[in-house]
Design a protein around this motif. Structure first.
Motif, PDB file in Angstrom:
ATOM      1  N   ARG A  33       1.175  -1.320  -0.014  1.00 30.90           N
ATOM      2  CA  ARG A  33       0.373   0.531  -0.500  1.00 30.90           C
ATOM      3  C   ARG A  33       0.773   0.865   0.411  1.00 30.90           C
ATOM      4  O   ARG A  33       0.678   2.504  -0.299  1.00 30.90           O
ATOM      5  CB  ARG A  33      -0.954  -0.321   1.550  1.00 30.90           C
ATOM      6  CG  ARG A  33      -2.222  -0.797   1.097  1.00 30.90           C
ATOM      7  CD  ARG A  33      -2.918  -0.930   2.468  1.00 30.90           C
ATOM      8  NE  ARG A  33      -3.004   0.840   2.758  1.00 30.90           N
ATOM      9  CZ  ARG A  33      -4.309   1.109   3.614  1.00 30.90           C
ATOM     10  NH1 ARG A  33      -4.064   0.650   4.773  1.00 30.90           N
ATOM     11  NH2 ARG A  33      -4.298   2.467   3.962  1.00 30.90           N
ATOM     12  N   ALA A  34       1.766   1.208   0.507  1.00 33.09           N
ATOM     13  CA  ALA A  34       2.553   2.464   0.663  1.00 33.09           C
ATOM     14  C   ALA A  34       3.469   1.882  -0.332  1.00 33.09           C
ATOM     15  O   ALA A  34       4.586   3.264  -0.797  1.00 33.09           O
ATOM     16  CB  ALA A  34       3.551   2.353   1.994  1.00 33.09           C
ATOM     17  N   GLY A  35       3.436   1.359  -0.990  1.00 31.35           N
ATOM     18  CA  GLY A  35       4.321   1.835  -2.931  1.00 31.35           C
ATOM     19  C   GLY A  35       5.979   1.322  -2.873  1.00 31.35           C
ATOM     20  O   GLY A  35       6.417   0.999  -3.939  1.00 31.35           O
ATOM     21  N   ARG A  93      -5.413   9.636   4.713  1.00 33.27           N
ATOM     22  CA  ARG A  93      -6.941  11.047   3.854  1.00 33.27           C
ATOM     23  C   ARG A  93      -5.511  11.854   2.860  1.00 33.27           C
ATOM     24  O   ARG A  93      -5.313  12.840   2.951  1.00 33.27           O
ATOM     25  CB  ARG A  93      -7.669  11.709   5.136  1.00 33.27           C
ATOM     26  CG  ARG A  93      -8.447  11.504   5.964  1.00 33.27           C
ATOM     27  CD  ARG A  93      -9.303  10.929   5.034  1.00 33.27           C
ATOM     28  NE  ARG A  93     -10.651  11.117   6.461  1.00 33.27           N
ATOM     29  CZ  ARG A  93     -10.961   9.502   6.945  1.00 33.27           C
ATOM     30  NH1 ARG A  93     -10.818   8.620   6.404  1.00 33.27           N
ATOM     31  NH2 ARG A  93     -12.089   9.540   7.540  1.00 33.27           N
ATOM     32  N   ASP A  94      -5.285  10.282   1.882  1.00 26.29           N
ATOM     33  CA  ASP A  94      -4.513  10.806   1.331  1.00 26.29           C
ATOM     34  C   ASP A  94      -4.681  11.961   0.786  1.00 26.29           C
ATOM     35  O   ASP A  94      -5.621  12.744   0.067  1.00 26.29           O
ATOM     36  CB  ASP A  94      -3.993   9.929  -0.066  1.00 26.29           C
ATOM     37  CG  ASP A  94      -3.068  10.650  -0.580  1.00 26.29           C
ATOM     38  OD1 ASP A  94      -1.993  10.631  -0.390  1.00 26.29           O
ATOM     39  OD2 ASP A  94      -3.250  10.002  -1.808  1.00 26.29           O
ATOM     40  N   PRO A  95      -3.673  13.182   0.700  1.00 24.57           N
ATOM     41  CA  PRO A  95      -2.465  12.503   1.274  1.00 24.57           C
ATOM     42  C   PRO A  95      -2.275  12.881   2.867  1.00 24.57           C
ATOM     43  O   PRO A  95      -0.761  12.773   3.230  1.00 24.57           O
ATOM     44  CB  PRO A  95      -1.064  13.759   0.818  1.00 24.57           C
ATOM     45  CG  PRO A  95      -2.095  15.283   0.883  1.00 24.57           C
ATOM     46  CD  PRO A  95      -3.624  14.866   0.391  1.00 24.57           C
ATOM     47  N   ALA A 129      -5.330  19.701   2.191  1.00 26.64           N
ATOM     48  CA  ALA A 129      -4.423  19.215   2.029  1.00 26.64           C
ATOM     49  C   ALA A 129      -4.077  19.732   0.316  1.00 26.64           C
ATOM     50  O   ALA A 129      -2.582  20.329   0.730  1.00 26.64           O
ATOM     51  CB  ALA A 129      -3.606  18.093   3.047  1.00 26.64           C
ATOM     52  N   THR A 130      -4.516  18.481  -0.568  1.00 28.09           N
ATOM     53  CA  THR A 130      -4.035  19.011  -2.139  1.00 28.09           C
ATOM     54  C   THR A 130      -3.825  20.225  -2.229  1.00 28.09           C
ATOM     55  O   THR A 130      -3.189  21.300  -3.258  1.00 28.09           O
ATOM     56  CB  THR A 130      -4.559  17.678  -2.999  1.00 28.09           C
ATOM     57  OG1 THR A 130      -4.614  16.719  -2.191  1.00 28.09           O
ATOM     58  CG2 THR A 130      -3.911  18.380  -4.342  1.00 28.09           C
TER      59      THR A 130
END
Length: 255
Positions: A33-35, A93-95, A129-130
Motif C-alpha cells: 500500500r505504501a508503494g 486521508r491521502d495525502p 491538503a492538496t
C-alpha cells in the motif's frame, strides 16, 4: 516521548517480510500500500527495513538478529522488545496520514483511537491538503511576510474558520478565502499565569494560544512539559525578554 515519530518513504524500494500466515500477509499488504516491494530475507542486502512475523519466538529472535546484523531496521510482530520501530494504526486521508502509536503497548488501543478519529475526520481532508499545497505560491504572494502568512493560515484552519479541516471542504473555499484576506503583521501578546506544571491543567484557551504562538516568553520555572505544547518552530526566550515587535507572543509566568 518514547519514540521519534517518522514517516518513512519506501515507494519502489524492497522491504523484507519474513514469516507466513495472516500476520505476515498483513505486513506485506501494508508494504505494498505504501508503494514498497515485499521481498524475502535472501534480498536483505537490497533493503533497509524488515518485518518478522513468526510464531516461533526463538526463530523470530534469530531472524531479527541476522537482519539487524545486516544493517536493517527490524519490526518483530508481538515482540516490542525486539523492535527498532513500531507500526502505528494509520488513518489515511491521502495525502494526510494520521498515525496513532502506543509504542507497542497495545495495538488494540491504537486501533480503537484511530476508529474514533475515522468518524470525525471528513473524507475531504485530503483534497484540502492538496489544495493548500497547490496554493503555496499564491499564499506567499498574498502574504509576503512569513509571520502574517502563518497567522492567516492558522486563523483559516481553526475551529469555525473558512478552512476548518473538520468540516467538508468545497473546491471554491480556498479561492474565496484568499480573495477575502487582507495583509497584516499586527503585534499581539497574551499573558498567562500558570499554577501547575501539568499540561493537562492548561485551559483550552491557553493550549490553543501555545499551539499558535510565534514567540513564547517564559519564567524559568515553567516546566518543559508545558513548553512542549508550543509549536516546534516557535521562538522561546526566558523572561524578562521583551515581546518582539510583530507576531503572536505568549508570555507564561508562574502564578
Amino acid at each position: 516521548m518514547h519514540s521519534l515519530p517518522l514517516f518513512h518513504r519506501i515507494s519502489g524500494q524492497r522491504v523484507v517480510v519474513v514469516g507466513s500466515g495472516d500476520m505476515a500477509e498483513a505486513k506485506a499488504r501494508l508494504v505494498g500500500r505504501a508503494g514498497g516491494i515485499p521481498c524475502p530475507e535472501t534480498e536483505a542486502h537490497h533493503a533497509r527495513l524488515a518485518f518478522v512475523a513468526m510464531p516461533d519466538r526463538r526463530a523470530a529472535e534469530n531472524t531479527a538478529r541476522r537482519l539487524k546484523d545486516a544493517g536493517l531496521l527490524v519490526n518483530v510482530a508481538d515482540r516490542p522488545d525486539l523492535c527498532d520501530f513500531t507500526l502505528p494504526s494509520v488513518l489515511d486521508r491521502d495525502p494526510v496520514l494520521v498515525a496513532v502509536s502506543t509504542g507497542g503497548a497495545s495495538a488494540g488501543l491504537a486501533k480503537h483511537l484511530r476508529l474514533r478519529l475515522e468518524t470525525i475526520l471528513p473524507q475531504t481532508l485530503g483534497p484540502l491538503a492538496t489544495s493548500l499545497s497547490a496554493a503555496r505560491e499564491r499564499m506567499r504572494a498574498r502574504f509576503q511576510d512569513s509571520t502574517a502568512r502563518r497567522r492567516a493560515i492558522d486563523a483559516a484552519l481553526q475551529e469555525g474558520g473558512p478552512l476548518d479541516p473538520f468540516e467538508p471542504f468545497g473546491a471554491a473555499a480556498l479561492d474565496n478565502w484568499l480573495e477575502s484576506q487582507t495583509v497584516g503583521t499586527d503585534r499581539r501578546v497574551e499573558e498567562f499565569a500558570l499554577s501547575s506544571d501539568d499540561p493537562d491543567d492548561l485551559t483550552l484557551r491557553q493550549a490553543r494560544a501555545l499551539g499558535k504562538a510565534d514567540n513564547v516568553l517564559h519564567d524559568a520555572a515553567i516546566s518543559e512539559a508545558i513548553l512542549a505544547r508550543a509549536r516546534a518552530d516557535a521562538k522561546r526566550e526566558p523572561l524578562p525578554a521583551t515581546p518582539p515587535s510583530k507576531g503572536f507572543t505568549v508570555v507564561l509566568r508562574r502564578g
